[in-house]
Design an enzyme around this catalytic site. Structure first.
Site, PDB file in Angstrom:
ATOM      1  N   ARG A 132       0.818  -1.214   0.000  1.00 42.97           N
ATOM      2  CA  ARG A 132       0.000   0.000   0.000  1.00 42.97           C
ATOM      3  C   ARG A 132       0.853   1.266   0.000  1.00 42.97           C
ATOM      4  O   ARG A 132       0.434   2.317  -0.452  1.00 42.97           O
ATOM      5  CB  ARG A 132      -0.955  -0.011   1.203  1.00 42.97           C
ATOM      6  CG  ARG A 132      -1.838   1.180   1.224  1.00 42.97           C
ATOM      7  CD  ARG A 132      -3.021   1.180   2.202  1.00 42.97           C
ATOM      8  NE  ARG A 132      -3.065   0.248   3.275  1.00 42.97           N
ATOM      9  CZ  ARG A 132      -2.449   0.402   4.443  1.00 42.97           C
ATOM     10  NH1 ARG A 132      -1.670   1.436   4.680  1.00 42.97           N
ATOM     11  NH2 ARG A 132      -2.593  -0.511   5.381  1.00 42.97           N
ATOM     12  N   ASP A 143      -6.458  21.962 -11.328  1.00 44.71           N
ATOM     13  CA  ASP A 143      -6.751  20.735 -12.076  1.00 44.71           C
ATOM     14  C   ASP A 143      -6.273  20.984 -13.507  1.00 44.71           C
ATOM     15  O   ASP A 143      -6.838  21.813 -14.226  1.00 44.71           O
ATOM     16  CB  ASP A 143      -8.254  20.427 -12.021  1.00 44.71           C
ATOM     17  CG  ASP A 143      -8.608  19.111 -12.738  1.00 44.71           C
ATOM     18  OD1 ASP A 143      -7.877  18.717 -13.673  1.00 44.71           O
ATOM     19  OD2 ASP A 143      -9.635  18.503 -12.370  1.00 44.71           O
ATOM     20  N   TYR A 150     -14.945  20.681 -12.706  1.00 43.55           N
ATOM     21  CA  TYR A 150     -15.443  19.330 -12.965  1.00 43.55           C
ATOM     22  C   TYR A 150     -16.536  19.011 -11.937  1.00 43.55           C
ATOM     23  O   TYR A 150     -16.305  19.126 -10.730  1.00 43.55           O
ATOM     24  CB  TYR A 150     -14.242  18.392 -12.829  1.00 43.55           C
ATOM     25  CG  TYR A 150     -14.500  16.936 -12.985  1.00 43.55           C
ATOM     26  CD1 TYR A 150     -14.914  16.420 -14.206  1.00 43.55           C
ATOM     27  CD2 TYR A 150     -14.290  16.062 -11.921  1.00 43.55           C
ATOM     28  CE1 TYR A 150     -15.127  15.060 -14.356  1.00 43.55           C
ATOM     29  CE2 TYR A 150     -14.495  14.699 -12.074  1.00 43.55           C
ATOM     30  CZ  TYR A 150     -14.914  14.205 -13.287  1.00 43.55           C
ATOM     31  OH  TYR A 150     -15.131  12.873 -13.437  1.00 43.55           O
TER      32      TYR A 150
END
Ligand SMILES: *Cc1c(COP(=O)(O)O)cnc(C)c1O
Length: 414
Positions: free
Chosen positions: A77, A202, A130
């Site tokens: 992980r 973004d 978005y």
């Protein structure tokens, strides 16, 4: 440490000097002689990572000395050599201090916002963002006492008037989703910096190849790697790149949330990265050609493509961006819904579906009037978002022309 011969194709001898972006994309994140000379890094599948000795377990730095890439791996992980290879290549491409990978673009957004915003904070988010980013703010951040205020994407330096003592970050996205407003990032970042406020961008549309938000004052960039990094519509991936004080907060939260990415998706992203410049050049050229053709069609009210002189912020776009990609919008002159349906159902080369950035062309209807709160977003007709893929643009034009004919036939019969 494994020796790194000058002919290993990893460009390692040039670390520190500035190779061009094409060369960096072809060389970074590779260490062929750390795995028997094979050009590409193996796909490391794994959860458990073994320690050779008790002393290694107690002191991971000892383990680093034995590791071919000098990194410590403790558990799947927390990273693997495959993941590190992609992070390194992307950090080099972005000139970021650190890159963090997440399982989707949206999880990159949620991880960054969750990492940086604290209870009682106020954040400023562009109204053109978005839509799922907006949903995350409204549904999740609100639960933790974070107030989101949406602002006009064209606000520029006027953002200063919205910054409060508890404002933590300004979230930008340029061009905006669906409507492609270009944000004036430099004055936004200057106003934010003056008040100790972080700037997040973004950058999915342009990718680091065509827009470099760090050069204009951003602290964190987000990319939906799902789109042009992966580039083949066969995997989801999120990329967070950060500099300065944001790095530690994101590192901590990314680990605490247990965000991890699948090795096969990372391998697909590494493969996509190698051809990104070539693909984007073609997406760019074909999209401009298609958009220019669309502007000549009488059924079209307007085309919204930042690289066309008709775009309201075209001049601003030129100051920030060095290229455009395959995604843009157009608005149809008012039509009955049945005619719009006839158009979409007649498409044969274009597919109809969400997401974008793959090699295939897409067209989807959109309507953003409902979701905007800070700005008026009445398009005056049906919006269509196009993604122009790697097909021959002549075939795409013929396909769309036939669909426009079907739409007209429907309207005339009605
Ligand atoms: C698609 C997209 C995302 C989300 O990416 P997923 O991988 O689909 O979660 C985020 N931002 C922008 C601008 C996008 O277009």
């Amino acid at each position: 440490m494994t020796h790194s011969p000058p002919h290993d194709g990893s460009g390692s001898q040039n670390r520190g000097t500035k190779l061009s972006v094409e060369t960096r994309l072809a060389t970074r994140g590779r260490r062929p002689f750390a795995h028997s000379g094979f050009v590409n890094i193996p796909t490391h599948r794994g959860s458990t990572v073994l320690y050779e000795t008790y002393a290694d377990l107690k002191n991971p730095e000892r383990k680093a000395e034995k590791s071919p890439d000098g990194r410590v791996y403790t558990y799947g992980r927390r990273g693997s050599p495959t993941i590190t290879a992609l992070e390194d290549a992307l950090a080099d491409l972005e000139d970021a201090e650190r890159v963090f990978l997440t399982p989707s673009g949206l999880s990159a957004i949620s991880t960054v916002l969750f990492a940086l915003a604290n209870a009682g904070d106020h954040i400023l988010v562009t109204d053109s963002t978005y839509q799922p980013a907006r949903t995350f703010c409204d549904n999740q951040l609100r639960r933790f006492g974070v107030e989101t205020e949406y602002y006009d994407p064209l606000i520029g330096g006027g953002i200063a008037d919205l910054i409060r003592p508890n404002t933590r970050l300004v979230y930008t996205e340029s061009p905006g989703s669906q409507t492609f407003e270009i944000q004036d990032l430099s004055p936004i970042a200057a106003a934010a910096k003056a008040r100790g406020v972080l700037v997040v961008t973004d950058n999915t549309w342009a990718t680091p190849l065509f827009f470099r938000p760090f050069d204009f004052g951003a602290d964190v960039t987000i990319n939906a790697g799902t789109k042009y990094v992966v580039g083949h519509a066969d995997a989801l991936l999120g990329v967070i790149a950060a500099r300065g004080s944001a790095v530690q907060a994101i590192h901590q939260c990314h680990g605490d949330l247990g965000v991890s990415v699948g090795p096969d998706d990372v391998t697909l992203a590494l493969r996509g990265l190698r051809t990104m410049t070539v693909r984007l050049e073609r997406h760019q050229a074909s999209a401009i050609r298609f958009a220019e053709w669309l502007e000549t069609r009488t059924e079209i009210e307007r085309v919204i493509h930042p690289a066309l002189p008709s775009h309201p912020q075209h001049a601003l776009w030129k100051t920030y961006f060095t290229g455009s990609t395959g995604l843009f919008s157009a608005v149809l002159k008012p039509q009955p819904e049945g005619a719009v349906a006839a158009l979409f159902d007649a498409l044969n080369v274009f597919g109809m579906g969400f997401s974008w950035g793959g090699y295939e062309s897409l067209a989807v209807p959109f309507d953003c009037a409902e979701s905007r709160t800070a700005t008026e977003a009445d398009l005056g007709g049906q919006g269509i978002r196009f993604h122009i893929g790697l097909e021959d643009p002549a075939d795409l034009m013929a396909d769309f022309e036939a669909a426009l004919d079907r739409m007209r036939a429907f309207s005339e019969a009605a």
